[in-house]
Design a protein around this motif. Structure first.
Motif, PDB file in Angstrom:
ATOM      1  N   THR A  35       0.741  -0.613   0.082  1.00 12.72           N
ATOM      2  CA  THR A  35      -0.140  -0.175   0.084  1.00 12.72           C
ATOM      3  C   THR A  35       0.962   1.232   0.042  1.00 12.72           C
ATOM      4  OG1 THR A  35      -1.557  -1.306   1.268  1.00 12.72           O
ATOM      5  CG2 THR A  35      -1.722   0.824   1.418  1.00 12.72           C
ATOM      6  N   THR A  36       1.774   1.291   0.595  1.00 10.77           N
ATOM      7  CA  THR A  36       2.699   2.884   0.798  1.00 10.77           C
ATOM      8  C   THR A  36       3.574   2.661   0.313  1.00 10.77           C
ATOM      9  OG1 THR A  36       4.149   1.271   2.403  1.00 10.77           O
ATOM     10  CG2 THR A  36       2.478   2.650   3.176  1.00 10.77           C
ATOM     11  N   ALA A  37       3.754   1.769  -0.891  1.00  6.78           N
ATOM     12  CA  ALA A  37       5.304   1.587  -2.205  1.00  6.78           C
ATOM     13  C   ALA A  37       4.000   2.178  -3.259  1.00  6.78           C
ATOM     14  CB  ALA A  37       5.563   0.242  -2.020  1.00  6.78           C
ATOM     15  N   LYS A  38       3.280   2.182  -2.844  1.00  2.00           N
ATOM     16  CA  LYS A  38       2.206   2.929  -4.283  1.00  2.00           C
ATOM     17  C   LYS A  38       1.816   3.747  -4.251  1.00  2.00           C
ATOM     18  CE  LYS A  38      -0.407  -0.927  -5.027  1.00  2.00           C
ATOM     19  NZ  LYS A  38      -1.554  -1.246  -4.628  1.00  2.00           N
ATOM     20  N   ALA A  39       2.241   4.731  -2.783  1.00  4.43           N
ATOM     21  CA  ALA A  39       1.528   6.190  -2.804  1.00  4.43           C
ATOM     22  C   ALA A  39       3.569   6.753  -1.629  1.00  4.43           C
ATOM     23  CB  ALA A  39       1.106   6.045  -0.591  1.00  4.43           C
ATOM     24  N   GLY A  40       4.822   6.262  -2.556  1.00  7.08           N
ATOM     25  CA  GLY A  40       5.480   6.417  -2.186  1.00  7.08           C
ATOM     26  C   GLY A  40       6.022   6.802  -0.796  1.00  7.08           C
ATOM     27  N   ILE A  41       5.748   6.727   0.053  1.00  2.00           N
ATOM     28  CA  ILE A  41       5.810   6.868   1.571  1.00  2.00           C
ATOM     29  C   ILE A  41       6.775   5.318   1.829  1.00  2.00           C
ATOM     30  CG2 ILE A  41       4.262   6.536   3.966  1.00  2.00           C
ATOM     31  CD1 ILE A  41       1.289   7.159   2.187  1.00  2.00           C
ATOM     32  N   ALA A  42       7.991   6.403   2.844  1.00  2.00           N
ATOM     33  CA  ALA A  42       9.055   5.204   3.304  1.00  2.00           C
ATOM     34  C   ALA A  42       8.045   4.532   4.353  1.00  2.00           C
ATOM     35  CB  ALA A  42      10.136   6.157   4.089  1.00  2.00           C
ATOM     36  N   THR A  43       8.258   3.624   4.721  1.00  2.30           N
ATOM     37  CA  THR A  43       8.146   2.376   5.231  1.00  2.30           C
ATOM     38  C   THR A  43       9.156   1.538   6.167  1.00  2.30           C
ATOM     39  OG1 THR A  43       5.602   2.383   4.280  1.00  2.30           O
ATOM     40  CG2 THR A  43       6.043   0.582   5.850  1.00  2.30           C
ATOM     41  N   LEU A  44       9.093   0.739   7.865  1.00  2.00           N
ATOM     42  CA  LEU A  44       9.720  -0.242   8.086  1.00  2.00           C
ATOM     43  C   LEU A  44       8.896  -1.125   8.584  1.00  2.00           C
ATOM     44  CD1 LEU A  44      11.768   1.969   9.833  1.00  2.00           C
ATOM     45  CD2 LEU A  44      12.535   1.137   7.578  1.00  2.00           C
ATOM     46  N   VAL A  45       9.396  -2.416   8.409  1.00  2.00           N
ATOM     47  CA  VAL A  45       8.495  -3.830   8.751  1.00  2.00           C
ATOM     48  C   VAL A  45       9.765  -3.854  10.720  1.00  2.00           C
ATOM     49  CG1 VAL A  45       6.759  -3.974   6.927  1.00  2.00           C
ATOM     50  CG2 VAL A  45       9.783  -4.878   7.148  1.00  2.00           C
ATOM     51  N   SER A  46       9.035  -4.623  11.448  1.00  2.00           N
ATOM     52  CA  SER A  46       9.998  -5.577  12.063  1.00  2.00           C
ATOM     53  C   SER A  46       9.392  -6.689  12.224  1.00  2.00           C
ATOM     54  CB  SER A  46       9.217  -4.859  13.627  1.00  2.00           C
ATOM     55  OG  SER A  46       9.648  -6.007  14.394  1.00  2.00           O
ATOM     56  N   LEU A  47      10.918  -7.720  11.345  1.00  2.00           N
ATOM     57  CA  LEU A  47      10.800  -8.837  10.980  1.00  2.00           C
ATOM     58  C   LEU A  47      10.940  -9.791  12.059  1.00  2.00           C
ATOM     59  CD1 LEU A  47      12.348  -9.039   7.630  1.00  2.00           C
ATOM     60  CD2 LEU A  47      10.676  -8.660   7.941  1.00  2.00           C
ATOM     61  N   ASP A  48      10.749 -10.913  12.466  1.00  2.00           N
ATOM     62  CA  ASP A  48       9.934 -11.818  13.153  1.00  2.00           C
ATOM     63  C   ASP A  48      10.447 -13.243  12.667  1.00  2.00           C
ATOM     64  OD1 ASP A  48       8.040 -12.365  12.337  1.00  2.00           O
ATOM     65  OD2 ASP A  48       6.962 -13.126  14.570  1.00  2.00           O
ATOM     66  N   PRO A  49      11.991 -13.543  12.209  1.00  2.00           N
ATOM     67  CA  PRO A  49      12.127 -14.311  11.676  1.00  2.00           C
ATOM     68  C   PRO A  49      12.762 -15.619  13.089  1.00  2.00           C
ATOM     69  CG  PRO A  49      14.224 -13.424  10.995  1.00  2.00           C
ATOM     70  CD  PRO A  49      13.033 -12.412  11.754  1.00  2.00           C
ATOM     71  N   LEU A  50      13.068 -16.521  12.833  1.00  2.00           N
ATOM     72  CA  LEU A  50      13.078 -18.365  13.181  1.00  2.00           C
ATOM     73  C   LEU A  50      14.832 -17.739  13.702  1.00  2.00           C
ATOM     74  CD1 LEU A  50      12.063 -21.368  11.841  1.00  2.00           C
ATOM     75  CD2 LEU A  50      10.546 -19.572  13.403  1.00  2.00           C
ATOM     76  N   MET A  51      14.852 -17.966  15.202  1.00  2.00           N
ATOM     77  CA  MET A  51      16.022 -16.917  16.025  1.00  2.00           C
ATOM     78  C   MET A  51      16.692 -18.365  17.096  1.00  2.00           C
ATOM     79  SD  MET A  51      16.395 -12.886  16.681  1.00  2.00           S
ATOM     80  CE  MET A  51      15.374 -11.554  15.276  1.00  2.00           C
ATOM     81  N   ILE A  52      17.890 -17.989  17.112  1.00  2.00           N
ATOM     82  CA  ILE A  52      18.350 -19.262  18.353  1.00  2.00           C
ATOM     83  C   ILE A  52      19.275 -18.496  19.052  1.00  2.00           C
ATOM     84  CG2 ILE A  52      19.647 -21.239  19.463  1.00  2.00           C
ATOM     85  CD1 ILE A  52      19.261 -22.879  16.219  1.00  2.00           C
ATOM     86  N   ASP A  53      19.926 -17.822  19.138  1.00  2.00           N
ATOM     87  CA  ASP A  53      20.887 -16.793  19.606  1.00  2.00           C
ATOM     88  C   ASP A  53      20.121 -15.700  19.753  1.00  2.00           C
ATOM     89  OD1 ASP A  53      22.296 -17.039  17.389  1.00  2.00           O
ATOM     90  OD2 ASP A  53      23.544 -15.648  17.750  1.00  2.00           O
ATOM     91  N   GLY A  54      20.599 -14.701  18.645  1.00  2.00           N
ATOM     92  CA  GLY A  54      20.020 -13.623  18.271  1.00  2.00           C
ATOM     93  C   GLY A  54      21.064 -12.752  19.102  1.00  2.00           C
ATOM     94  N   THR A  55      22.827 -13.184  18.862  1.00  2.00           N
ATOM     95  CA  THR A  55      23.015 -12.602  18.386  1.00  2.00           C
ATOM     96  C   THR A  55      23.983 -12.415  17.249  1.00  2.00           C
ATOM     97  OG1 THR A  55      24.720 -13.914  19.522  1.00  2.00           O
ATOM     98  CG2 THR A  55      23.506 -12.563  21.274  1.00  2.00           C
ATOM     99  N   GLY A  56      23.744 -12.680  16.414  1.00  2.00           N
ATOM    100  CA  GLY A  56      24.310 -12.630  15.114  1.00  2.00           C
ATOM    101  C   GLY A  56      24.803 -14.853  14.852  1.00  2.00           C
ATOM    102  N   MET A  57      25.199 -15.198  15.860  1.00  2.00           N
ATOM    103  CA  MET A  57      26.208 -16.027  15.591  1.00  2.00           C
ATOM    104  C   MET A  57      25.294 -17.239  15.042  1.00  2.00           C
ATOM    105  SD  MET A  57      27.197 -18.552  19.203  1.00  2.00           S
ATOM    106  CE  MET A  57      26.008 -19.746  18.733  1.00  2.00           C
ATOM    107  N   CYS A  58      23.637 -17.776  14.939  1.00  2.00           N
ATOM    108  CA  CYS A  58      23.581 -18.735  13.318  1.00  2.00           C
ATOM    109  C   CYS A  58      23.796 -18.618  12.822  1.00  2.00           C
ATOM    110  CB  CYS A  58      22.409 -19.399  14.425  1.00  2.00           C
ATOM    111  SG  CYS A  58      21.097 -18.797  14.226  1.00  2.00           S
ATOM    112  N   GLY A  59      23.182 -17.403  11.889  1.00  2.00           N
ATOM    113  CA  GLY A  59      22.152 -16.912  10.766  1.00  2.00           C
ATOM    114  C   GLY A  59      21.082 -17.314  10.631  1.00  2.00           C
ATOM    115  N   GLY A  60      20.154 -17.885  11.695  1.00  2.00           N
ATOM    116  CA  GLY A  60      19.267 -18.699  11.182  1.00  2.00           C
ATOM    117  C   GLY A  60      18.412 -17.763  10.867  1.00  2.00           C
TER     118      GLY A  60
END
Lengths: 283, 475
Positions: free
Chosen positions: A201-226
């Protein structure tokens, strides 16, 4: 170990916890997350920090009971301790002072807007919070959210409260000038399909948009890359580079697919937990 | 070059061979997580210890990064004084049960061993493990904590560098607190090295000994996030800091298909099993996805660990895919041999160019190109060159990348003035452990990039001596 100081059911499957975590509360910034593990042999799962109180030394987290770990967490009561709680993780949200910022929360994602929108409002942005749910009963934290923004927009799929339809429908009306008016910047937190629809929706209107992604994680510190996600054709680790990314650059299809990697195992794990409960019941 | 034999007595002729390590049957062991090497019995150990020449100038010690007085402890084993042997070991190496299992002795102490000039070297590693295991089986000896100094030291990371540094500092009298990001201590010893090479109860026991020395360990604390370096040195009152954060950031190849479902970094794959116990799913909550055929890219110890873990969690075919040949492989010979015995298939001179998947995004195969060896590269190893038109597909259900790790940037991002090089490794003043910040020291993989447990342990030990000196100077 982090002691639970307050527990509040928000919907039949969503609970709010206030926990004693002074070190994390001292450092937490809007948009960051923690990783929790509830019992020995348990998973590590990421949970967005909904709010924090540095003076009290407390963190607020909101949990939707959908899997083994969140259900186990949902069983904990005031006075119980969360076995492992680590954070704050991820990069805090950064939005340049933008004028009118619309924060969109889908389902229990609405909780994450609490500290986020309060901070944006405090620095002088005009703030609108838009929350959506299937029906009125599933809307959460309406009073609290009302307090931290200039305008609250409510959407329900069945029209039992506020705008009838998806948040994207109401968002389009705002873009077209209705209500608090066209957003200068949008931030969306919630289920992947919702964030994807907001992004379109915002892409069409050209409005800057951030999303908070919540992929699967194990350590949360950059160690697993999951938690790797593709953004602007580059591989990023959501735990250390995110969780916020430019919505218009995110490969949502991949992100959705990767989040479904363990659907079968998740069900197996839940069945196993049910069996255990039954077995205990029979004793 | 022939080394001069500096032995003090003649080698008995019957003792030309190393006493072999008893191993569990390859077929049986490749389906469970029990330790592969069973360890010497007392008879094996004393027989093997007799092979040591007790050189006057024991050059084996030069090959040891923590400088264990090798002939001393071996002589004590030979004479039946196991308690004495254990004391000698522990005074120089806070992790003997770990090092006796995972050190590459063949390129360290045993490579230097004088017996090895004419015969097979003395099995120093097996003997170290024997002594540590003997000690573990005894009622706990009294360890008195000796924390008499006032200057507290913070250690960041509980891997081999941090644990050894902590143990040494506690022995020197300094109160030490280790901060660990994960929920359990041990670093790579916990999440990286599998149970069948390093049982976790052995690791727990070693850590317990450090705690008895007075070392405090705080898990679930990320320095740089939960607490900053400035806070450690400021309001928290630490006089010095040792950074032993390791090299925990996995590298990917950047080939198409790397984000397909069923592709892992070795770190993730091993962490799921070793730290989160995915092998016990659904009793433990964390799963790991393993199909019938799994390809592991790389040929270091981590790659061998990964492929052997894969067999133990249900893969029927474990493949190693490596762009160089077996001559350039960095895994220990023992690990390579164990992998062969367990049925691992090796694709040498094979470089992956793409991970292939089905329409739902699941891995179906690994497209590779054949390589040949060309001129030596910067590392001195023959450079692999692709053979044009030799692409082929290996059908697999999973791909695990085990092509190396870089140091984690979390601490650097929030610590002003802490210098690193272009690979993200901390910069230390030549041959010391001093970083660009005063009273902040570093060692192990965080400085060198991914290396071995014992080099990290050695760096931790050296740093402890430097920290002690630095703190005494301040007095």
């Amino acid at each position: 170990m982090a002691k639970i100081l307050e527990k509040r059911p928000l919907t039949p499957v969503t609970k709010l916890y206030k926990v004693d975590a002074p070190l994390i509360a001292k450092k937490a910034k809007p948009g960051q997350f923690v990783i929790v593990r509830v019992h020995h042999g348990g998973e590590r799962i990421p949970l967005t920090i909904a709010d924090y109180d540095r003076e009290e030394g407390t963190l607020t987290i909101v949990v939707q009971e959908v899997g083994t770990t969140t259900q186990a967490l949902g069983q904990l009561e005031v006075g119980d301790e969360i076995l492992d709680l680590v954070g704050p993780l991820g990069m805090p949200l950064e939005i340049p002072v933008a004028g009118h910022i619309v924060g969109i929360g889908g389902g229990f994602g609405a909780a994450a807007l609490l500290c986020l929108m309060r901070e944006l409002r405090a620095r002088g942005d005009k703030t609108t919070i838009m929350i959506g749910a299937r029906e009125k009963e599933l809307l959460i934290l309406i009073d609290e959210l009302t307090e931290v923004c200039d305008n609250l927009e409510i959407c329900t799929d069945d029209g039992s409260a506020g705008y009838k339809g998806f948040v994207t429908g109401r968002l389009q009306e705002l873009i077209d000038g209705d209500g608090p008016g066209r957003p200068d910047s949008v931030v969306a937190i919630g289920p992947m399909p919702m964030m994807r629809a907001v992004s379109e929706t915002t892409a069409k209107a050209g409005i800057a948009t951030l999303v908070s992604l919540d992929p699967l994680m194990i350590d949360g510190t950059g160690m697993c890359g999951g938690c790797r996600v593709t953004v602007n054709n580059e591989v990023k680790f959501a735990c250390v580079d995110g969780p916020f990314f430019d919505a218009h650059q995110v490969d949502f299809e991949e992100a959705v697919r990767r989040n479904k990697m363990y659907v079968k195992q998740e069900q197996e794990s839940k069945d196993r937990t049910e069996c255990r409960k039954l077995a205990v019941g029979q004793d | 070059m022939q080394k001069a034999c500096r032995g003090t007595r003649l080698m008995p002729v019957k003792r030309v061979n190393k006493t072999p390590m008893p191993e569990r049957d390859a077929v049986l062991r490749s389906h469970d997580f029990k330790e592969v090497n069973e360890g010497y019995g007392i008879a094996h150990a004393q027989f093997e210890a007799e092979r040591c020449l007790r050189c006057q100038d024991p050059i084996c010690i030069d090959g040891c990064p923590v400088r264990v007085p090798i002939p001393d402890f071996i002589h004590k084993v030979a004479s039946g004084d196991m308690r004495g042997a254990a004391e000698v070991l522990r005074a120089s190496n806070p992790l003997p049960a770990v090092c006796g299992r995972v050190c590459p002795q063949e390129v360290q102490c045993e490579e230097q061993c004088s017996v090895g000039i004419r015969f097979k070297p003395v099995a120093i590693g097996y003997l170290e493990r024997f002594v540590a295991d003997w000690e573990m089986a005894q009622p706990a000896a009294e360890i008195k904590s000796n924390l008499h100094r006032s200057e507290k030291v913070a250690i960041i990371g509980s891997g081999p560098a941090g644990l050894v540094c902590a143990g040494e500092l506690a022995r020197l009298g300094h109160p030490v607190t280790i901060f660990e990001a994960l929920h359990a201590p041990g670093g790579v010893l916990r999440y990286g090295i599998p149970e069948f090479r390093l049982p976790k109860d052995v690791l727990d026991w070693e850590i317990e000994q450090l705690k008895r020395l007075g070392v405090e360990i705080q898990c679930n604390v990320i320095i740089g996030k939960t607490i900053t370096m400035d806070e450690l040195m400021g309001e928290m009152g630490f006089s010095a800091v040792f950074v032993g954060t390791g090299a925990g950031l996995p590298s990917f190849m950047g080939i198409p298909g790397e984000n397909l479902n069923g592709v892992y970094s070795a770190n993730e794959f091993l962490t799921r099993v070793n730290l989160m116990h995915a092998n016990d799913f659904p009793n433990a909550d964390t799963p790991v996805m393993v199909g019938k055929r799994i390809a592991v890219i790389g040929a270091g110890n981590t790659a061998m660990d990964t492929v052997r873990v894969a067999l133990r969690v249900g893969a029927e075919h474990g493949l190693i895919v490596y762009r160089r040949s077996d001559k350039e492989m960095t895994a220990r010979i023992e690990e390579h041999e164990h992998a062969i015995q367990e049925g691992v298939e090796f694709h040498w001179l094979t470089n992956p160019v793409e991970v292939l998947g089905d329409e739902d995004g699941w891995v179906t195969g690994l497209k590779c190109i054949k390589m040949e060896l060309g001129e030596p590269d910067d590392s001195g190893r023959a450079r692999p060159v692709p053979i044009e038109g030799s692409e082929f597909v290996i059908p697999v259900d999973n791909v695990v990348l085990s092509i190396g790790n870089r140091p984690n940037p979390l601490l650097l991002q929030t610590t002003k003035g802490l210098e690193s090089n272009k690979w993200g490794c901390l910069v230390v003043r030549d041959k010391s452990s001093e970083t660009s910040l005063q009273h902040v020291f570093a060692g192990g993989d965080a400085v060198t990039g991914a290396a071995t447990v014992i080099l990290a342990a050695g760096a931790g030990k050296d740093a402890a001596a430097e920290i002690h000196k630095d703190l005494c100077k301040e007095m």
